[in-house]
Design a protein around this motif. Structure first.
Motif, PDB file in Angstrom:
ATOM      1  N   ARG A 133       0.684  -1.191  -0.013  1.00 23.19           N
ATOM      2  CA  ARG A 133      -0.054  -0.024   0.059  1.00 23.19           C
ATOM      3  C   ARG A 133       1.061   1.245   0.107  1.00 23.19           C
ATOM      4  NH1 ARG A 133      -2.011   3.109   4.296  1.00 23.19           N
ATOM      5  NH2 ARG A 133      -1.301   1.455   5.788  1.00 23.19           N
ATOM      6  N   CYS A 135       1.536   4.965   0.682  1.00 28.37           N
ATOM      7  CA  CYS A 135       1.185   5.730   1.702  1.00 28.37           C
ATOM      8  C   CYS A 135       2.292   6.768   2.260  1.00 28.37           C
ATOM      9  CB  CYS A 135       0.654   5.026   3.039  1.00 28.37           C
ATOM     10  SG  CYS A 135       1.900   4.233   3.760  1.00 28.37           S
ATOM     11  N   PRO A 136       1.903   7.866   2.990  1.00 23.33           N
ATOM     12  CA  PRO A 136       2.884   8.824   3.222  1.00 23.33           C
ATOM     13  C   PRO A 136       3.687   8.245   4.473  1.00 23.33           C
ATOM     14  CG  PRO A 136       0.876   9.892   3.096  1.00 23.33           C
ATOM     15  CD  PRO A 136       0.740   8.549   3.090  1.00 23.33           C
ATOM     16  N   ARG A 175      -2.578  14.847  12.363  1.00 24.30           N
ATOM     17  CA  ARG A 175      -2.633  13.787  11.779  1.00 24.30           C
ATOM     18  C   ARG A 175      -2.679  12.609  12.901  1.00 24.30           C
ATOM     19  NH1 ARG A 175      -1.156  13.130   6.520  1.00 24.30           N
ATOM     20  NH2 ARG A 175      -0.927  14.914   5.230  1.00 24.30           N
ATOM     21  N   ARG A 188       5.714  11.913   0.562  1.00 20.61           N
ATOM     22  CA  ARG A 188       4.542  11.299   0.055  1.00 20.61           C
ATOM     23  C   ARG A 188       4.653  10.501  -1.105  1.00 20.61           C
ATOM     24  NH1 ARG A 188       3.255  16.445   0.917  1.00 20.61           N
ATOM     25  NH2 ARG A 188       1.746  17.083   2.608  1.00 20.61           N
ATOM     26  N   TRP A 285      -4.709   9.091  13.145  1.00 23.85           N
ATOM     27  CA  TRP A 285      -3.864   8.317  12.112  1.00 23.85           C
ATOM     28  C   TRP A 285      -4.909   7.728  11.172  1.00 23.85           C
ATOM     29  CZ3 TRP A 285      -0.315   4.469  15.120  1.00 23.85           C
ATOM     30  CH2 TRP A 285       0.866   4.256  14.552  1.00 23.85           C
ATOM     31  N   ALA A 286      -5.628   8.743  10.604  1.00 20.70           N
ATOM     32  CA  ALA A 286      -6.499   8.601   9.681  1.00 20.70           C
ATOM     33  C   ALA A 286      -5.976   8.238   8.253  1.00 20.70           C
ATOM     34  CB  ALA A 286      -7.605   9.656   9.199  1.00 20.70           C
ATOM     35  N   GLU A 287      -4.701   8.388   7.829  1.00 20.31           N
ATOM     36  CA  GLU A 287      -3.822   8.314   6.752  1.00 20.31           C
ATOM     37  C   GLU A 287      -3.351   7.027   6.854  1.00 20.31           C
ATOM     38  OE1 GLU A 287      -2.364  11.007   3.998  1.00 20.31           O
ATOM     39  OE2 GLU A 287      -3.665  12.776   4.627  1.00 20.31           O
ATOM     40  N   ARG A 288      -3.130   6.356   8.057  1.00 19.41           N
ATOM     41  CA  ARG A 288      -2.394   5.094   8.338  1.00 19.41           C
ATOM     42  C   ARG A 288      -0.957   5.272   7.804  1.00 19.41           C
ATOM     43  NH1 ARG A 288      -6.490   1.726   9.843  1.00 19.41           N
ATOM     44  NH2 ARG A 288      -5.029  -0.202   9.682  1.00 19.41           N
ATOM     45  N   GLU A 289      -0.280   6.548   7.982  1.00 19.77           N
ATOM     46  CA  GLU A 289       1.214   6.589   7.585  1.00 19.77           C
ATOM     47  C   GLU A 289       2.187   5.804   8.346  1.00 19.77           C
ATOM     48  OE1 GLU A 289      -0.837  10.912   8.049  1.00 19.77           O
ATOM     49  OE2 GLU A 289      -0.695   8.892   9.064  1.00 19.77           O
ATOM     50  N   ARG A 302       3.623   1.695  12.854  1.00 18.80           N
ATOM     51  CA  ARG A 302       2.589   1.657  11.892  1.00 18.80           C
ATOM     52  C   ARG A 302       1.464   0.735  12.296  1.00 18.80           C
ATOM     53  NH1 ARG A 302       3.528  -2.886   7.444  1.00 18.80           N
ATOM     54  NH2 ARG A 302       1.372  -2.548   7.085  1.00 18.80           N
TER      55      ARG A 302
END
Length: 468
Positions: A133, A135-136, A175, A188, A285-289, A302
């Motif tokens: 995946r 992701c940033p 974030r 990114r 942690w909505a973007e699951r970086e 993570r």
């Protein structure tokens, strides 16, 4: 309850096993080698590097007879024990690449991005379901001096066209929520998260589908040259091959030369139980970086697919005389320290428990990047020493090893990174003493706001160091 009070309770029921491979659907080990087999290419080591070597060789030369020899089972070592961070960097970050190969860094950066794209393409082409995946990734500042370090780093990344930004404290907290965060740097592009065990299993399946034969529980005990062949002795058989690639990384293989340049450093990891929706909301942690702090002794962490938190790093432990083995996989002291640091970072998660704890060796060099060589009159190539960034770089490492063993002069083999080995580690007991001295110096540097003392400055002067 304080973080130090809850941490031992959170660890009480943690299983001493690798989370990624502790699954009912793990593939059965392949049968061990018995008897004599002939091959065009023999690969020693069934981790990422060995499997990428087999896959790329078979894609280039369909019908090639490839034998993969693994001492335990495919993916046993660092390939399944890591955090699943996949980075395009071949040089352990731009700053390290600039310090060692300023004249080649543009080429190395481009080759890294091409390798990353090729890796993603291979996963799609062979239908490898590894939860890969894009992701940033965020380097998190938890001390004021981290902000200065990140401000320097971002200029390097922007000069190479990377999509990066500095985050102030409010932006970082928006974030991911932690009282320790003072800011960060978000990157990114060309970074991803992956399930490393499933990646290894998928690579094994892919090479077998192309005709390779995998032999688990088949250590390579010795290699001898027999005319225009190499002969690899195993406990119950032998492989006669035209060419070979040795990819044992942190573990000792039948060729001793890599041990001059690489040492096994133990890294330890924890994984929590799945977070509830309320607990997830408390950390954001909505973007699951992918996250990691930027101290010398750092943590990486993570989310997993089922909303657990993987938390690892900090201690990097070297055992005397390149010691490896199951006796080093568990460390009560290190796992407790990691648990305490976890709840200092996320005090709102007090009450959460850890389900898995493990450790394993990472192969590192004095310049923190892979190194290559050949033996047996060029019939065998070896590569080792990715220093924690092998999920992506192992594919490139395997590609270079194939170039070398087939005698190809390519853009890759002409790199100084490939042609010139790193400064070797000294023999014991100086090796162990030097590592311990450096670890203590790194700890002091973190306590002193990143200031590098006399010992670290001396190492910097000669372009050598110690890292995980």
């Amino acid at each position: 309850m304080s973080s130090t009070s809850w941490a031992p309770l959170a660890l009480a029921a943690a299983k001493p096993a690798v989370f990624w491979s502790d699954r009912d659907d793990a593939p059965a080990p392949a049968p061990a080698l018995a008897g004599t087999v002939d091959a065009d290419l023999a690969v020693i080591g069934g981790g990422f590097t060995g499997l990428w070597a087999a896959l790329q060789a078979l894609e280039e030369q369909p019908g090639l007879r490839v034998a993969v020899l693994e001492a335990e089972h495919c993916g046993f070592g660092a390939s399944s024990r890591n955090g699943g961070f996949c980075d395009s960097s071949l040089t352990h970050g731009l700053a390290n690449g600039l310090s060692h190969w300023p004249d080649e860094i543009k080429t190395l950066h481009r080759l890294g991005r091409e390798n990353f794209s090729g890796l993603a393409g291979s996963l799609e082409r062979h239908s490898i379901d590894s939860d890969f995946r894009l992701c940033p990734e965020i380097g998190v500042a938890t001390e004021l001096w981290h902000l200065e370090s990140l401000a320097e780093d971002i200029e390097h990344y922007r000069a190479f066209g990377e999509d990066v930004d500095l985050l102030d404290a409010d932006e970082m907290q928006a974030r991911v929520h932690s009282p320790t965060y003072l800011g960060g740097m978000i990157r990114r592009n060309d970074v991803a998260l992956v399930d490393p065990a499933r990646l290894g299993w998928g690579l094994r399946s892919a090479v077998e589908s192309l005709g390779a034969v995998v032999y688990d529980h088949t250590p390579a005990n010795a290699i001898n040259r027999k005319g225009n062949l190499i002969e690899i002795a195993t406990p119950n058989g032998r492989v006669r091959a035209r060419h070979g690639v040795m990819a044992t990384n942190a573990y000792p293989g039948p060729v001793r030369r890599p041990r001059r340049y690489t040492i096994p450093v133990y890294d330890h990891v924890l994984v929590t139980e799945p977070l509830s929706p309320q607990q997830m909301a408390s950390v954001g942690w909505a973007e699951r970086e992918g996250l990691g702090d930027v101290s010398n002794l750092f943590h990486y962490y993570r989310l997993t697919a089922d909303d657990r938190i993987l938390w690892g790093g900090y201690d990097a432990t070297y055992h005397f005389n390149n010691g490896v083995g199951a006796r080093h996989d568990q460390s009560d002291e290190t796992h407790l320290r990691l648990a305490e640091h976890f709840f200092q970072t996320f005090p709102q998660l007090e009450g959460l428990s850890f389900t898995h704890r493990w450790g394993g060796p990472i192969g590192t060099t004095t310049r923190f990047t892979a190194t290559w060589g050949t033996t047996h009159k060029g019939r065998l190539a070896w590569v080792a020493g990715y220093t924690g960034l092998g999920v992506g770089a192992s594919r490139f490492g395997a590609r270079v090893a194939l170039d070398l063993v087939y005698g190809r002069q390519t853009e890759r083999t002409e790199l100084q990174m490939v042609r010139k080995p790193p400064v070797p580690f000294p023999p014991e007991p100086a090796r162990w003493a030097g590592v311990q001295l450096t670890r203590k110096a790194l700890q002091r540097s973190d306590r002193r706001g990143g200031k590098r003392g006399a010992w670290l400055r001396l190492l910097d002067r000669f372009g050598v160091g110690f890292d995980s």
